[in-house]
Enzyme design. Sequence first.
Site, PDB file in Angstrom:
ATOM      1  CG  HIS A 184      17.663  -1.273   7.904  1.00 54.00           C
ATOM      2  ND1 HIS A 184      17.351  -1.845   7.236  1.00 54.00           N
ATOM      3  CD2 HIS A 184      16.507  -0.156   8.074  1.00 54.00           C
ATOM      4  CE1 HIS A 184      15.492  -1.953   7.008  1.00 54.00           C
ATOM      5  NE2 HIS A 184      15.541  -0.797   7.810  1.00 54.00           N
ATOM      6  CG  ASP A 217      11.094  -2.873  10.044  1.00 51.00           C
ATOM      7  OD1 ASP A 217      10.518  -2.541   9.510  1.00 51.00           O
ATOM      8  OD2 ASP A 217      10.971  -3.054  11.123  1.00 51.00           O
ATOM      9  CG  HIS A 245      11.554  -0.799   6.300  1.00 49.78           C
ATOM     10  ND1 HIS A 245      10.414  -0.187   7.103  1.00 49.78           N
ATOM     11  CD2 HIS A 245      11.355   0.502   5.358  1.00 49.78           C
ATOM     12  CE1 HIS A 245      10.227   0.555   6.646  1.00 49.78           C
ATOM     13  NE2 HIS A 245      10.359   1.055   5.387  1.00 49.78           N
ATOM     14  CG  ASP A 265       8.591  -0.812  10.215  1.00 49.28           C
ATOM     15  OD1 ASP A 265       8.507  -2.005  10.501  1.00 49.28           O
ATOM     16  OD2 ASP A 265       9.436   0.117  10.197  1.00 49.28           O
TER      17      ASP A 265
END
Length: 436
Positions: free
Chosen positions: A137, A172, A174, A261
């Site tokens: 990120h 991931d 995200h 995750d």
Amino acid sequence: MRSKDRISYFYDRDVGNVYFGPNHPMKLHRLCMTHHLVLSYDLHKKMEVYRPHKAYPVELAQFHSADYVEFLQRINPDTQHLFPEEMSKFKLGEDCPVFDDMFEFCQIYAGGTIDAARRLNNQLCDIAINWAGGLHHAKKCEASGFCYINDLVLGILELLKYHARVMYIDIDVHHGDGVEEAFYFTDRVMTVSFHKYGNLFFPGSGDVKETGEREGKFYAINVPLKDGIDDTSFTRLFKTIISKVVEIYQPGVIVLQCGADSLAGDRFNLSIDGHAECVRFVKKFGLPLLKLISSVFVLVTGGGGYTKENVARCWTVETGVLLDTELPNEIPDNDYIKYFAPECSLRIPTAHIENFNSKSYLGTIKMQVLEILRCIQHAPSVQMQEVPPDFYIPDFDEDEKNPDERIDQHTQDKQIQGDDEYYEGDNDNDHNMDYV
């Protein structure tokens, strides 16, 4: 033709001592747990194990702005209150707190991914693993989503010195927004992200319609998913899309971010075996016998994952997958065995949560992605220039270094840590500290 993959594995014991703060979901203790599971299954005996160098500020500034890197280097918990403007400018604070040894932590995990890329570039290994990396990120001038330095972007920049095309895959939960943004305007990096998508779900980007711009148009692939996707749905979609991208794009190297995750217990409902199946599938593209393309190199990193026991299980299984080693379900005794009690098993049951990804929805997403890929006429080429020098290659004599020659075995061996550092009795941190 090689008969067996050569795998380089990067680990520094100091990453497990880093503490984001009370109640913060990022628990870096998971890296020590992963490493000791790898040891307990004797996987380290099948790899070359390296302690990464700590990336220099000048290396970090190959992507990040110099003022941002400089601020990360000098800020600490005792002085952060003196710099409210910079804290706000660089997005440091609640999600991305300032903590002790923060910059050193960044240097370690970024150094691992950079070193992994350089070993691949110099054909010293076929697969490189850095579970401490994958912090996707971070942006050029700001921290984001628990990420301060984007090691993936730095690693890809290294790979681009030797490879005309790099493919980045992100599983991931995200969206891999930082990596996509960094290469949004170029066709030399194809980013493919499978993630939960929604306006209220961090980071809020990753719509299937976001495909890149200018020279990068159609070279950003986003696969937005809904809560509860299971192994069957995810792996079927993953294999279909990745196969097509590899066939069309023909990368020289694949970077795979394995954020855990997306496992059951979070927004998705993937089992460890389902998650690992994606790793197994990507690894197949490194086989010289594959007819679609010539063999590619693979760089594997960690990423998100906040149930530390399950993260450790997942990345250990995936280390085994990369080594073509099936692991017994019963976890061998190790310094962290209490974290896996009472069942002490490697696999975990999936949660029974509703899958909101209907067949029609997934079919629509697949059709949209394949339509985007049809817009790519052929794999882009690039006129390769003289390769710029690496800022740092450990223990290499700069006067004698030739990137076209493999390093002799003696020099390689000097970089491998002694076995005593990696056995279970190694007291590499305070095992009594309970990160909750």
